[in-house]
Design an enzyme around this catalytic site. Sequence first.
Site, PDB file in Angstrom:
ATOM      1  N   TYR A   1     -10.301  20.416  -9.055  1.00 30.52           N
ATOM      2  CA  TYR A   1     -11.127  19.251  -9.372  1.00 30.52           C
ATOM      3  C   TYR A   1     -10.340  17.941  -9.280  1.00 30.52           C
ATOM      4  O   TYR A   1      -9.183  17.887  -9.703  1.00 30.52           O
ATOM      5  CB  TYR A   1     -11.633  19.356 -10.812  1.00 30.52           C
ATOM      6  CG  TYR A   1     -12.752  20.328 -11.007  1.00 30.52           C
ATOM      7  CD1 TYR A   1     -13.942  20.211 -10.292  1.00 30.52           C
ATOM      8  CD2 TYR A   1     -12.623  21.361 -11.931  1.00 30.52           C
ATOM      9  CE1 TYR A   1     -14.978  21.102 -10.503  1.00 30.52           C
ATOM     10  CE2 TYR A   1     -13.647  22.264 -12.148  1.00 30.52           C
ATOM     11  CZ  TYR A   1     -14.826  22.118 -11.427  1.00 30.52           C
ATOM     12  OH  TYR A   1     -15.832  23.003 -11.632  1.00 30.52           O
TER      13      TYR A   1
ATOM     14  N   ARG B   1       1.628  32.204 -50.810  1.00 26.95           N
ATOM     15  CA  ARG B   1       0.556  32.332 -49.813  1.00 26.95           C
ATOM     16  C   ARG B   1       1.141  32.290 -48.412  1.00 26.95           C
ATOM     17  O   ARG B   1       1.455  31.227 -47.879  1.00 26.95           O
ATOM     18  CB  ARG B   1      -0.460  31.206 -49.997  1.00 26.95           C
ATOM     19  CG  ARG B   1      -1.139  31.195 -51.358  1.00 26.95           C
ATOM     20  CD  ARG B   1      -2.258  30.179 -51.421  1.00 26.95           C
ATOM     21  NE  ARG B   1      -1.828  28.825 -51.113  1.00 26.95           N
ATOM     22  CZ  ARG B   1      -1.357  27.958 -51.992  1.00 26.95           C
ATOM     23  NH1 ARG B   1      -1.249  28.293 -53.272  1.00 26.95           N
ATOM     24  NH2 ARG B   1      -0.993  26.753 -51.619  1.00 26.95           N
TER      25      ARG B   1
ATOM     26  N   ASP C   1     -12.970  28.192 -16.737  1.00 32.50           N
ATOM     27  CA  ASP C   1     -12.628  29.625 -16.764  1.00 32.50           C
ATOM     28  C   ASP C   1     -11.409  29.985 -15.931  1.00 32.50           C
ATOM     29  O   ASP C   1     -11.091  31.155 -15.786  1.00 32.50           O
ATOM     30  CB  ASP C   1     -13.812  30.446 -16.242  1.00 32.50           C
ATOM     31  CG  ASP C   1     -15.097  30.086 -16.939  1.00 32.50           C
ATOM     32  OD1 ASP C   1     -15.121  30.192 -18.174  1.00 32.50           O
ATOM     33  OD2 ASP C   1     -16.039  29.660 -16.247  1.00 32.50           O
TER      34      ASP C   1
ATOM     35  N   CYS D   1      -9.429  24.343 -15.559  1.00 35.68           N
ATOM     36  CA  CYS D   1     -10.884  24.365 -15.457  1.00 35.68           C
ATOM     37  C   CYS D   1     -11.466  25.173 -16.621  1.00 35.68           C
ATOM     38  O   CYS D   1     -10.728  25.696 -17.447  1.00 35.68           O
ATOM     39  CB  CYS D   1     -11.329  24.994 -14.139  1.00 35.68           C
ATOM     40  SG  CYS D   1     -10.418  24.390 -12.719  1.00 35.68           S
TER      41      CYS D   1
ATOM     42  N   LYS E   1      -7.437  33.449 -42.732  1.00 37.12           N
ATOM     43  CA  LYS E   1      -8.479  32.511 -42.309  1.00 37.12           C
ATOM     44  C   LYS E   1      -8.417  32.331 -40.788  1.00 37.12           C
ATOM     45  O   LYS E   1      -7.410  32.679 -40.165  1.00 37.12           O
ATOM     46  CB  LYS E   1      -8.262  31.164 -43.000  1.00 37.12           C
ATOM     47  CG  LYS E   1      -6.891  30.555 -42.711  1.00 37.12           C
ATOM     48  CD  LYS E   1      -6.587  29.385 -43.624  1.00 37.12           C
ATOM     49  CE  LYS E   1      -5.201  28.829 -43.326  1.00 37.12           C
ATOM     50  NZ  LYS E   1      -4.749  27.885 -44.334  1.00 37.12           N
TER      51      LYS E   1
ATOM     52  N   ARG F   1      -6.579  16.283 -50.632  1.00 33.37           N
ATOM     53  CA  ARG F   1      -7.567  16.862 -49.743  1.00 33.37           C
ATOM     54  C   ARG F   1      -8.663  17.429 -50.625  1.00 33.37           C
ATOM     55  O   ARG F   1      -9.705  16.834 -50.793  1.00 33.37           O
ATOM     56  CB  ARG F   1      -6.899  17.948 -48.880  1.00 33.37           C
ATOM     57  CG  ARG F   1      -7.630  18.300 -47.648  1.00 33.37           C
ATOM     58  CD  ARG F   1      -6.767  19.165 -46.710  1.00 33.37           C
ATOM     59  NE  ARG F   1      -6.349  20.432 -47.310  1.00 33.37           N
ATOM     60  CZ  ARG F   1      -5.720  21.390 -46.639  1.00 33.37           C
ATOM     61  NH1 ARG F   1      -5.403  21.231 -45.364  1.00 33.37           N
ATOM     62  NH2 ARG F   1      -5.382  22.510 -47.230  1.00 33.37           N
TER      63      ARG F   1
ATOM     64  N   HIS G   1      -1.191  22.923 -53.196  1.00 33.54           N
ATOM     65  CA  HIS G   1      -0.714  23.057 -51.821  1.00 33.54           C
ATOM     66  C   HIS G   1       0.191  21.868 -51.529  1.00 33.54           C
ATOM     67  O   HIS G   1      -0.156  20.733 -51.861  1.00 33.54           O
ATOM     68  CB  HIS G   1      -1.932  23.060 -50.889  1.00 33.54           C
ATOM     69  CG  HIS G   1      -1.643  23.571 -49.508  1.00 33.54           C
ATOM     70  ND1 HIS G   1      -0.773  24.608 -49.244  1.00 33.54           N
ATOM     71  CD2 HIS G   1      -2.142  23.195 -48.300  1.00 33.54           C
ATOM     72  CE1 HIS G   1      -0.745  24.834 -47.946  1.00 33.54           C
ATOM     73  NE2 HIS G   1      -1.568  23.990 -47.341  1.00 33.54           N
TER      74      HIS G   1
END
Length: 831
Positions: free
Chosen positions: A724, A682, A775, A773, A499, A595, A625
């Site tokens: 910044y 799992r 990027d 920042c 997942k 859950r 689980h």
Amino acid sequence: MLSFADLPALTRGILLQSPAAPVAPVQHLLLDSRRVGQPAGTVFFALRGAQHNGHRYLTDLYQRGVRLFVVDREAEIPGGVAAFPQAGFVRVEDSLLALQAIAAQHRRQFRIPVFGITGSNGKTIVKEWLAQLLSPDELICKSPRSYNSQVGVPLSVWELNPTHTLGIFEAGISERGEMERLARVIQPTLGIFTNLGTAHDAGFTSAAEKVGEKMRLFEKVDTLFYCRDHEAVHTAAQQLTDPRRFTWSRNHHYDTNVAVTVAEASADRTVVRVSVAHPVLQEHMLTLPFADEPSLENALHGVAVLLWRQVPAAEIQRRLDRLQPVAMRLEMKQAVNDCYVLDDTYNNDLAGLTLALDVLARQPRRGRRTLILSDVLESGLPSAELYTRVNAQLTVHGVERLIGIGPEISQHQALFGAAEATFFDSTEAFLASFRPDDFRHETILVKGARRYGFERIVAAFQQKIHGTMLEVDLDALVHNLNFYRARLQAGTKLMVMVKAFAYGSGSYEVANLLQFHRADYLAVAYADEGVDLRQHGISLPIMVMNPSPGSFQKLRQYHLEPEIYSFERLQDYLGIAREYPMPAIHLKLDTGMRRLGFAEEDVPALCNVLRENAAYVRVASALTHLAGADEEQHNDFSLQQLAAFQRMTPQVESALGYRIVKHALNSAGILRFPEAHFDMVRLGIGLYGVEASGQQQNALRPVSSLQTTISQIKTLAPGQTVGYGRRGTAADYDRRIATLAIGYADGYDRRFGNGVGEVMIRGQRAPLVGNVCMDMCMVDVTHIPLAQAGDTAIIFGAALPLTELARRIGTIPYELLTNVSERVKRVFFAE
Ligand SMILES: *Cc1c(COP(=O)(O)O)cnc(C)c1O
């Protein structure tokens, strides 16, 4: 040449059945049923390991034309030998020993010098460099890559042919008794003991036992080479009865054959003075093209051998100048137009080509398989025969497009029957006509001898790809998979969680590897993730944990098995299942996680629905689980959950009237509750290298490393701030600040800003300055004077563990892994 009729005597086995027709001499030894090349002349050895039994693949191999088999249990031949009327069978005591006996017999036919190399570190590099240093004088057969195990060594030795004048084989062991067996196969006449480290200590009770065991490789050699400065090696070498020793040393100037002093060291080379006592005292200055200690040590072993062979110093220097770094791994790189390039630009001999083609053939299909191949060197075969063999390999491995580069391969273009083949005389000619748009969605193996400079081709394919990447070590992934597998009972199935883009690692590449390594099940969170895997050729059963009501048609279409956790979802499913056959379901039982899932009091009603709709629904499994599998403090709760699960599942099974697969444990649970593995477990985060219970972290290998590059370095005067909000605090001295090409849009958490996080540059840690920042971000490299624009900065990886970084910002490794944004390219590699 060995024939099948020789095998019973050689292996002390019993001939169960002779092949129906006369067969070709034995040419290929096959251990992995997935790698059948030419079936004629192939002998398959049914090996067994903790999780593996070769006998299971006999029928499949027979159907694919393999006719010769070595087995160790007659009872495990499916249907008995009668089911294989054309085939020959030999039954032996132990298939691995039989393989080794056959390789040993093959080795005996060659009266040439053979180096055996062992030691804790550097075996592969010492082997490769020794081969480079001796290649002007010899035609060498050497182990491909690091084929140094109980199966790798026999396969390496099997490659010896009458044209070879020298063999170089490495041997690696992890337990007592193993070296004696490798020595019998290699039969070395010369030896190199590289060094002694702490690797693989687990299999030995003491360092002395370890060195003694390794030394067994050299019991019959004429001369043993080693560095006199490793006292434990020296002590053990003196115990050997016969061999002459040829040693080099940096500490001992008398009691050694070669005394080495470093005369001058710079950033990229080292000048050494070597004094040789033999045959007359001489002194030479040699320049080695590296500065790091391991490379120096690895190269000096080779220099010692050249001095022993009395190669003149000027010639030694010439060969050292040509020494090439050893690419220890085959890298998979993202390239233009959704292509991937498998970069293997280091050498190109026949054995290496076959290995690289194996890797190519295992890649998920995204379009054509293309090979860019230089002339194949040092085969010792007449070139027409050589390229006929190369062509056969291309067919076997499903190569659909060939680009041949070099005068020799071009000259033999008529021998290539591949669907599409083009040829160029030189790399320059290819590059001159290179158009990225000629390549789309292809997996391209770039395989060339060093002198062709194929790294320029790889660079051309990558020109438009930018600097930040997540490196995924597929070998580490397999290592972790096997670590967990080894902890399961024989019949327990393994479901692997892929997942969230395989925890950030790249879903279908990982899924493809898991399919290759025979995981039993995959699990994803959403239907679309499953669809994506199917579209990339993944055929394993897939469980979808959170199917949305609208996705059930898709599940049917792509054969994805939903997890059903509520009566509503069950009705969604039945709505379709009453009209069309649907994939089986997995029932989620809530035993305390609160859950998703059916609670214990829901079970009777659930059983009624299942009973009434028995014609439309098949239940594949029931799962629960644990809420606190990783922590001791929750053990009581976990045990209560497991007990509830064991009360609920029999009710479901008796309502259904058949057995279902039951599973409860995630990665941490697998280690902490071995009694509750049930029918399946799992595996999640453990596969990706994080041991969630924190007890056996060292047994796992880190899988992914996030890396970026330095875009620019600025020197800031005292008082200046960074970024910044002017957050990067001023200092009262000059600072060097590097700007990195990664930011929070790539998944680098803002909480690392302002000194909380560190990255690794040139082996040293550099703290973040200022805010992260979108990027970019900035780090202080004042204390790393060599740092420069273009350098790699490691964000996380082996040296910067995820667990540590997660702790610094108060989160868990799961979040760091899955946050790496999809715009960051993934680069996969394996040895
Ligand atoms: C993600 C997941 C797992 C795997 O958990 P890890 O802690 O990563 O091993 C197991 N079971 C379920 C239901 C999950 O959602």
